[in-house]
Design a protein around this motif. Structure first.
Motif, short mmCIF file in Angstrom:
data_model
loop_
_atom_site.label_atom_id
_atom_site.label_comp_id
_atom_site.label_asym_id
_atom_site.label_seq_id
_atom_site.Cartn_x
_atom_site.Cartn_y
_atom_site.Cartn_z
N LEU A 342 0.84 -1.18 0.00
CA LEU A 342 0.00 0.00 0.00
C LEU A 342 0.88 1.25 0.00
O LEU A 342 0.59 2.24 -0.66
CB LEU A 342 -0.90 -0.01 1.26
N ALA A 343 1.99 1.17 0.74
CA ALA A 343 2.85 2.33 0.92
C ALA A 343 3.40 2.84 -0.41
O ALA A 343 3.39 4.04 -0.67
CB ALA A 343 4.00 1.99 1.86
N GLY A 344 3.89 1.95 -1.24
CA GLY A 344 4.39 2.35 -2.55
C GLY A 344 5.81 2.89 -2.53
O GLY A 344 6.62 2.51 -3.34
N THR A 345 6.10 3.80 -1.61
CA THR A 345 7.44 4.37 -1.56
C THR A 345 7.91 4.46 -0.10
O THR A 345 7.10 4.68 0.80
CB THR A 345 7.49 5.81 -2.12
N PRO A 346 9.23 4.33 0.12
CA PRO A 346 9.76 4.50 1.49
C PRO A 346 9.48 5.92 2.01
O PRO A 346 9.28 6.11 3.21
CB PRO A 346 11.26 4.26 1.33
N ALA A 347 9.43 6.89 1.12
CA ALA A 347 9.19 8.27 1.58
C ALA A 347 7.81 8.38 2.23
O ALA A 347 7.64 9.08 3.24
CB ALA A 347 9.30 9.23 0.40
N ALA A 348 6.82 7.69 1.67
CA ALA A 348 5.48 7.71 2.27
C ALA A 348 5.53 7.11 3.66
O ALA A 348 4.91 7.61 4.60
CB ALA A 348 4.50 6.94 1.39
N VAL A 349 6.29 6.03 3.79
CA VAL A 349 6.39 5.35 5.09
C VAL A 349 7.03 6.26 6.13
O VAL A 349 6.51 6.45 7.23
CB VAL A 349 7.22 4.04 4.95
N VAL A 350 8.16 6.85 5.75
CA VAL A 350 8.88 7.69 6.71
C VAL A 350 8.04 8.92 7.07
O VAL A 350 7.96 9.33 8.24
CB VAL A 350 10.27 8.09 6.16
N GLY A 351 7.37 9.49 6.06
CA GLY A 351 6.50 10.64 6.33
C GLY A 351 5.40 10.30 7.32
O GLY A 351 5.14 11.03 8.28
N PHE A 352 4.80 9.14 7.11
CA PHE A 352 3.72 8.69 8.00
C PHE A 352 4.24 8.46 9.43
O PHE A 352 3.65 8.92 10.40
CB PHE A 352 3.12 7.40 7.42
N LEU A 353 5.36 7.75 9.53
CA LEU A 353 5.89 7.42 10.86
C LEU A 353 6.29 8.68 11.62
O LEU A 353 6.04 8.82 12.82
CB LEU A 353 7.11 6.49 10.73
N THR A 354 6.89 9.63 10.89
CA THR A 354 7.35 10.86 11.54
C THR A 354 6.17 11.68 12.05
O THR A 354 6.19 12.20 13.17
CB THR A 354 8.18 11.69 10.53
N ARG A 355 5.12 11.77 11.24
CA ARG A 355 3.94 12.54 11.68
C ARG A 355 3.26 11.88 12.88
O ARG A 355 2.87 12.56 13.83
CB ARG A 355 2.92 12.63 10.55
N LEU A 356 3.13 10.57 12.81
CA LEU A 356 2.48 9.88 13.92
C LEU A 356 3.31 10.03 15.19
O LEU A 356 2.78 10.21 16.30
CB LEU A 356 2.27 8.39 13.57
N ALA A 357 4.64 10.02 15.02
CA ALA A 357 5.52 10.18 16.19
C ALA A 357 5.29 11.54 16.84
O ALA A 357 5.23 11.67 18.07
CB ALA A 357 6.98 10.03 15.77
#
Ligand code: ZN
Length: 852
Positions: A342-357
């Protein structure tokens, strides 16, 4: 190319120094053999009627009349291990492996004879071959991990090695890759001709037999083979193979070091006392040692051990980066997220994790403050009231005071819950729950002689009123020394539609429609899946003495059931896309969703029930829920509050681990430690420190390298984030399906089956979630009628049209560079070229304590 064996899905507990993971669920491939011809007649065992027998059975009494079991050595002809007659004794594994290879050689020969005019046939043959291999390999993998008899384990292990090398050979078979590529290219050319209205150029075989699922399987198989470098020039291909072997070697050595007493070493804690630094000893000290100096000594010593893992991790990072680069990816994390995610790109993952953090930080700081208060109280720190900052909480304090905070909230006697969670009673509740929500009937019984692998293994056969038999789950729930260390679901046989049954399937579906039958059972004869669910009940019911589950163990059992039900209800045509063989960031969603049932008073009243006084022969008529006395709501509130005490801190640990996993295998991987020293270089410890700074409220301890103890890095490498995705998605699906308001509603179960569990990996993740959200918004879900096939089909047509419109709109926007504001019907956010779940609802559940 084939994802063999257990897809290890272990969530780390309490971070780097925690004990073993929580669960490992697995998809694997598998199957054929026994066609889906229904179950042999069996005695139905009501949930309560046989409780007396269950009790003695689960206690291990050998004279229990209802449940005779056998651990696998039956002299004569028995059912065979896992119900396979060909597995009567350990030496049979060799014959099974040889027969598997012979059948696969034949299939390979057939594949090589295919020409483009055979069209989709090559896909079916490859799926058949994968199924043959997985059926043998997955069963052997399960046996070598679970069987109590060492002779069985060793025989299965030898077969895993033998078949493993066969699989490597066929995965690198260029002839097979060519046949697949040609077939797919012919189909794609045909599809293009159709869309360009140049169909006269089209030959019938180009499109004949292809369906969306076969195209997806072909694309996935091709992509998997390419990830092993098969499409590269010979020299590069050889290098990729070399790197893959090295990666496997480093990963195995890294994990082996974690449990090797010589490598992890020990820490002196004074007065001639030593603490071994293996993960479980360290976790025990962190949670239970009252002296801070001891905790600190052990934490800092463990933070430098095992020293050999530093080089192994460095080399693993380098090898994976080179593998990705040779295959044209900017990073290993990019290689892992491309295609089936679903993520598609590592950038989407890191962006999501950083915001949730960032969002969870205030909650975590509140929790930390409570823990600091406990520490101040312990150390008689009178200044705390006026100057709370003066008592600072160190990394080695968190788990200890988290345990203390939980104890303060759960004031009932330690055994209070165990009266309600005796295994037979919980299983009776599980049957009621599955029947109510998914209309699944579970028939529980003992295994036949030779069928099980340990005393006490049960067989559960599942059936659905529309779909017929669904498959078999073996339940291994007793606690015993040497048992597999964490809860896990092993696939033994995968589900799929049996080949050659397309015509029969169409005829059967037609007949059902003509007779007004339910439409849910489309599809011809199916290969029924078989799985093994391992979880442990370590408590004892204080009234009857039978094994009973702690609250955590009950949640873990529900989690694993989620994986099993996903597989039981999956109706894919090919085994390659069956159930848990779906996208890496969706595979944990159903299991997390199932955990929510442990937070609801109504369902907990079913699952946790004191049935010890129920008369053996009064049966389910004894009252709602099967008689007995339900768990008092106040006790459930305590348990939930206890769990919620440090839920935000625990999420921070998962976020830090997920971020470290992304950065270690990202575009700027750390340099080997010996090359460090120049101002610009950064090491794996720097990665860990940065992840802690971004995600954690607990300060990093300089000089420690917790990453040396995180076995998950070897397995996941850029995909650990899937757990955090699953938490956020499960929280939303719990609400969107209507289960949050009506946790036993069959309409919600039907929605989940049709839109989430049934499709397995046969629908792309974005489309799957969009379809789910659309269906929920259209009124499916809790409260909607179940069983009206015509109404469902009409709704289905409308939804397909709506989804098609949304997809077209989405592609149109993407082609114009516009990011869709709310994709996936509001379940998702679009970020940096990919997708992530929205996390606001999950944060809400975190505050109320019900988060999975
Ligand atoms: Zn899981």
């Amino acid at each position: 190319m084939w994802t063999l064996g257990r897809r290890s899905c272990r969530r780390a507990l309490w971070g780097a120094f925690g004990g073993s993971g929580k669960c490992a669920a697995g998809p694997g491939p598998a199957t054929c053999g026994t066609p889906a011809t229904g179950f042999p007649a069996k005695t139905y065992l009501g949930p309560v009627r046989r409780l007396a027998d269950w009790a003695s059975f689960l206690r291990g009494d050998s004279n229990s009349s209802a449940f005779k079991t056998d651990s696998g050595r039956s002299g004569g002809k028995g059912a065979g291990l896992f119900g396979r007659p060909e597995l009567q004794q350990p030496s049979d594994w060799q014959r099974v492996a040889a027969a598997t290879e012979a059948r696969c050689d034949e299939l390979l020969a057939d594949i090589l004879k295919c020409t483009p005019s055979d069209g989709v046939r090559v896909v079916q043959l490859m799926d058949d071959m994968s199924d043959e291999l997985c059926r043998a390999y997955d069963a052997a993998e399960c046996c070598r991990n679970v069987h109590v008899d060492p002779e069985w384990r060793h025989a299965a292990e030898r077969v895993c090695v033998k078949l493993g090398s066969y699989i490597s050979r066929v995965n690198a078979h260029t002839g097979m890759y060519q046949r697949l590529s040609e077939a797919l290219a012919a189909y794609e050319a045909g599809a293009k001709a159709l869309s360009n209205h140049t169909a006269p150029e089209l030959r019938p075989w180009q499109m004949g037999g292809w369906c969306r699922e076969s195209v997806l399987v072909a694309q996935r198989l091709k992509q998997d083979m390419e990830q092993a470098g098969i499409h590269l020039p010979a020299a590069q291909r050889a290098r990729v193979a070399e790197l893959a072997a090295a990666n496997g070697h480093f990963a195995a050595a890294f994990n082996a070091a974690l449990t090797d007493t010589r490598k992890v070493g020990r820490a002196s804690i004074g007065l001639g006392r030593w603490v071994p630094l293996d993960p479980s000893s360290v976790a025990g000290v962190m949670a239970g040692e009252p002296h801070e100096s001891v905790r600190k000594t052990v934490y800092t010593a463990a933070g430098r051990s095992p020293a050999c893992n530093r080089e192994l991790l460095d080399r693993m990072v380098a090898v994976r980066a080179e593998m990705a680069q040779l295959q044209g990816y900017p990073s290993y994390a990019a290689l892992r997220t491309r295609g089936n995610s679903l993520a598609g790109t590592p950038a989407a993952v890191v962006g999501f994790l950083t915001r949730l953090a960032a969002d969870v930080r205030p909650l975590a700081e509140q929790e930390l403050k409570v823990l600091a208060q406990l520490k101040a109280f312990d150390s008689r720190d009178v200044t705390f009231a006026t100057s709370p900052a003066s008592t600072s909480l160190a990394a080695w304090d968190v788990e200890y005071y988290a345990a203390r905070a939980r104890q303060a909230l759960v004031t009932s006697a330690p055994g209070a819950l165990l009266r309600y969670t005796a295994l037979p009673s919980v299983l009776a509740g599980v049957r009621t729950l599955l029947r109510a929500v998914f209309r699944i009937e579970l028939v529980l019984g003992p295994v036949a002689p030779g069928e099980g692998w340990a005393p006490g293994v049960l067989r559960a056969e599942a059936r659905h009123p529309d779909l017929g038999p669904l498959g078999t789950v073996y339940l291994d729930l007793g606690d015993r020394p040497g048992k597999y260390p964490s809860a896990v679901t092993f696939p033994i046989t995968c589900g799929r539609q049996l080949p050659g049954s397309d015509v029969e399937a169409a005829l059967a579906a037609n007949a059902r429609r003509q007779h007004g039958g339910a439409g849910g059972g489309a599809g011809g004869p199916r290969q029924l899946p078989v799985m093994a669910l391992l979880a442990s009940a370590t408590g004892r019911c204080p009234v009857t003495g039978v094994p009973a589950l702690t609250y955590r163990e009950l949640r873990v059992l529900l989690h694993e059931l989620g994986h099993c039900v996903h597989n039981l209800l999956s109706r894919t045509k090919y085994q390659h896309l069956w159930g848990t063989r779906c996208a890496q960031d969706l595979v944990e969603v159903p299991s997390h969703l199932f955990e929510y049932w442990a937070t609801d008073p109504l369902t907990m009243g079913l699952l946790a029930r004191d049935r010890s006084n129920t008369q053996p022969d009064t049966g389910a008529a004894a009252g709602p829920g099967g008689g007995g006395e339900p768990l008092p709501p106040a006790l459930l509130e305590e348990l939930i509050a206890g769990r919620a005490a440090t839920a935000a801190l625990e999420l921070q640990q998962q976020l830090a681990l997920s971020l470290a996993d992304q950065w270690l295998f990202g575009e700027n991987p750390p340099k080997p430690t010996e090359a460090a020293g120049s101002p610009s270089s950064w090491t794996s410890s720097d990665v860990w420190r940065k992840a802690m700074e971004v995600a954690s409220s607990v300060p990093y301890v300089p000089g420690t390298s917790p990453e040396l103890r995180v076995g998950h890095l070897t397995i996941y490498g850029g995909s650990y984030y899937g757990y955090v995705y699953a938490r956020c998605l499960a929280a939303q699906l719990w609400r969107a399906s209507g289960l949050a308001d009506a946790p036993l509603d069959p309409g919600a179960g039907e929605l989940l089956r049709e839109r989430l569990l049934g499709p397995g990996g046969a629908v792309e993740p974005l489309e799957l979630l969009t379809g789910f959200a659309e269906a929920a918004a259209a009124g499916e879900g809790a409260g909607s009628p179940v069983g009206s096939a015509a109404a469902r089909q009409a709704r289905g047509r409308q939804l397909r049209l709506a989804m098609q419109r949304q997809r077209d709109q989405h592609h149109h926007q993407q082609s114009r560079g516009v990011q869709e504001a709310v994709p996936g019907g509001g379940l998702l956010q679009s970020l940096d070229g990919g997708y992530a779940p929205r996390s606001d609802y999950y944060l809400e559940t975190l505050k109320t304590g019900i988060a999975a």
